[in-house]
Scaffold this motif. Structure first.
Motif: not given
Length: 702
Positions: A401-424
């Motif tokens: 998404l950042l590379l192709h649609r929103a490359p000018n984003v400077q601040v990104l919030d990923l708290s409590h995200s992207c952990g579905a495929h991680s054992p932890s």
């Protein structure tokens, strides 16, 4: 010109007031322009000035009265004394407000909300004055055509965090006395002409029938147009409206739904509205969608009484066509009420999402997956993106998404995200670097090796110039993560260090990156209509509108100096550091008569580079949504290289950021990124914050 802080400017102005009467005459109005009440005795001294007849002219220069930093602790008073003998009482506050005839912005806090009585609210909102007309003469702000005997109408009001029973009772009394109560069980009662009654009744029947059989997946433009062309309903004569107020902050207030709705709908010209963590419901959003309000900044974060239908109706109404800031943040326990189908429709067809003019977007807690991330339209102007509390997305999908649609984003919030495929259950430092930071911010391996060889003198070829001109594919420099994910980063990843806020929030920050001094504003991409015509041509042409976005003044000019694309700062002849902002198409000031419009704008970066003149323009191109399939190919949004990386170790910005990383959370509450609270007093919106309780609400977990 060297940038100076607000406190230094105040000290200089106070010194000038002591020179002679001539300096006092011209320096005192500038000193009183922005008043922040910090301690009780400062408030009492200002109250004494209000009681003196000779100080009328000085207090009339007050444009903003702010209680965000007011504290009454540490004065060796018992709990009983603090409760029985208060410093800020209703009659004292009313006397202060009445004396400040030029007041256009008022901010309260939880430390003095018991003083907001019915009389104080009437003094603030029923001032009966006209909007101030700011101007400039030789760099000094003036009030054009202002009569000293009249009052300015209030333009900004911040009541965030006011939960006192005295305040709630005063708001109920104000609504009962001056505004009509809205019945949420059925439509409000309006005075209509006889020939319009049948049309309104048929509209109500149609709405009830549509709710009974279920809403279709897509609302057609003809239905939306028919709804907007319905006869306007006028409220009963006993109701009042306040057209002068443009920015309203109600974050965290505990007003009942009918009181909240009646109060919000009394302001027909709102541009900034913060309803986060309130009891706002579907009835309020439906009334806003039917109103003439044109919002630029809207926050509906953590509003549990909303429905998916009401949010969609609002985002597809003319009320939100000009949005450049939108917050729909939810949590893992209480996600945003949007359904997956409605979320997909908003991403693809909502006018604010198609315009490409969004600067701040928080979709935390929304039902998103990697497939929905691929449906985003190009967002070249997006600077701050929130994707927290979404476990169904992956780092690879966010990176795409950042590379192709929103490359000018400077601040990104990923708290409590992207952990579905991680054992932890949370992101690990290794995955964070390889899946997000490396593809978005690091040089390719071949270029990195060639650069090292060239520094050693072992490689000299014609490609050196091209390698020196290389810039990262995105402007990403701050990533917010959960506590578990930040614990895996520990000592950092190269120049990316962990900075803990004073609360439970933390960020991974590129300490060697900063805003480019000569950066300019980013123009939004015009939308394309069905027949390949530009949105600014053909039938239904809309006049271009300039929208302004400014970052708030922050700690040491570095904690968050550039949250806008330009990362620009200006300084007027009064020594006050501000932010570059665009002239609006109308004559109203962005700061409501306080931050006045300069004839020329200059830029200065974090490394005190010389001023560079610039012209900034952006047109919000809005048109009818165009159908597109999920497989449609869209060209990538080019990155605007507005972030300087690989700053030297002795650079002031890098030194300060590394110092914050070593403090391990022992930092002021003003330190942070990705604000959760809207700044309405100065008009910075979601891209800025104030000090005191405002900053605590902006950068602390709740």
């Amino acid at each position: 010109m060297v940038s100076v802080s607000v406190d230094e400017t105040r000290r200089d102005l106070y010194s000038l007031c002591l020179v002679n009467k001539t300096f006092l005459k011209y320096s005192q109005p500038l000193l009183f322009r922005r008043v922040q009440i910090t301690l009780p005795y400062r408030f009492m001294l200002l109250l004494d000035e209000a009681e003196r007849a000779s100080s009328t002219n000085a207090l009339s220069a007050i444009r903003m009265l702010d209680f965000a930093t007011f504290r009454a602790m540490g004065l060796r008073r018992t709990v009983g004394e603090s409760k029985e003998r208060r410093f800020v009482t209703p009659w004292r506050l009313q006397a202060m407000v009445d004396a400040a005839t030029g007041l256009v912005a008022f901010g309260s806090s939880a430390t003095m909300d018991s003083a907001l009585s019915l009389e104080v609210l009437e003094s603030l909102l029923l001032r009966g004055g006209a909007r101030s007309l700011p101007g400039r003469m030789r760099g000094v702000s003036i009030e054009r055509g202002r009569n000293k005997d009249t009052q300015n109408a209030l333009q900004s009001l911040d009541l965030c965090g006011c939960v006192s029973p005295h305040f709630v009772e005063a708001m109920c009394q104000f609504v009962d006395k001056h505004l009509p109560r809205l019945d949420h069980g059925r439509r409000p009662i309006y005075d209509l002409a006889e020939e319009d009654e049948e049309m309104v009744e048929s509209e109500v029947d149609d709405d009830e029938e549509r709710r009974g059989r279920g809403r279709s997946s897509v609302r057609t433009r003809d239905q939306s147009s028919a709804r907007r062309m319905a006869p306007r309903m006028t409220v009963r004569s006993h109701g009042r409206s306040f057209p002068s107020l443009q920015r309203l902050g109600l974050a965290g207030v505990t007003l009942a739904r009918d009181v909240l709705s009646s109060f919000v709908l009394a302001f027909p010209n709102l541009t900034h509205l913060d309803l986060s963590q309130t009891k706002a419901d579907a009835g309020l959003l439906e009334a806003l969608a039917d109103s003439h309000v044109r919002l630029e900044s809207l926050s509906l974060s953590r509003c549990r009484a909303l429905t998916s239908q009401s949010i969609v109706d609002l985002l597809f109404s003319p009320c939100t066509e000009d949005l450049i800031e939108l917050a729909l943040q939810g949590t893992l326990l209480f996600p945003t009420p949007l359904s997956p189908d409605d979320m997909r429709m908003v991403i693809q067809r909502a006018p604010c999402m198609r315009s490409g003019a969004m600067r701040y977007l928080d979709l935390g807690g929304c039902p998103l997956t990697d497939e929905e991330l691929k449906l985003f339209h190009g967002q070249p102007a997006l600077l701050d993106l929130g994707l927290g509390s979404i476990s169904s997305i992956s780092l690879e999908g966010v990176s795409s998404l950042l590379l192709h649609r929103a490359p000018n984003v400077q601040v990104l919030d990923l708290s409590h995200s992207c952990g579905a495929h991680s054992p932890s259950g949370f992101v690990h430092a290794v995955n964070l670097y390889h899946d997000l930071l490396a593809p978005c911010t690091q040089r390719p391996q071949a270029l990195a090796i060639a650069q090292q060889l060239r520094r050693l003198g072992l490689k000299q070829d014609s490609a050196a110039d091209d390698e020196d001109d290389w810039h990262a594919p995105t402007n990403l420099r701050v990533v917010e993560l959960s506590v578990g994910a930040l614990s895996t980063v520990r000592g950092g990843l190269s120049t990316w260090k962990v900075i803990w806020g004073s609360g439970r929030r933390g960020w991974v920050v590129d300490t060697a990156a900063g805003p480019k001094p000569c950066a300019t504003d980013i123009e939004s991409e015009p939308m394309v209509q069905d027949r390949g015509r530009s949105a600014q041509s053909g039938e239904g042409r809309r006049a271009p509108r300039l929208a302004s976005v400014s970052p708030a003044p922050t700690r040491s000019l570095l904690t968050e100096e550039p949250r806008t694309a330009g990362a620009l700062r200006t300084e007027d002849t009064r020594g006050r550091t501000g932010s570059v902002w665009l002239n609006r198409s109308s004559s109203r000031s962005r700061a409501g008569g306080m931050h006045l419009r300069p004839p020329e704008l200059t830029m200065r970066g974090a490394n005190n580079a010389p001023p560079v003149p610039t012209m900034r323009s952006r047109s919000l191109s809005l048109s009818a949504p165009r159908e597109r399939s999920e497989e449609a190919s869209w060209k990538d949004v080019p990155v605007a290289p507005q972030v300087v990386r690989d700053l030297p170790p002795e650079h002031p910005r890098r030194v300060e950021l590394e110092q914050l990383a070593r403090q391990d959370g022992s930092v002021p509450g003003t330190v942070g990124w990705h604000s959760h609270k809207m700044e309405v007093l100065l008009g910075y919106g979601m891209l800025g914050h104030e000090i005191g309780n405002y900053a605590w609400l902006a950068y602390q977990a709740s």
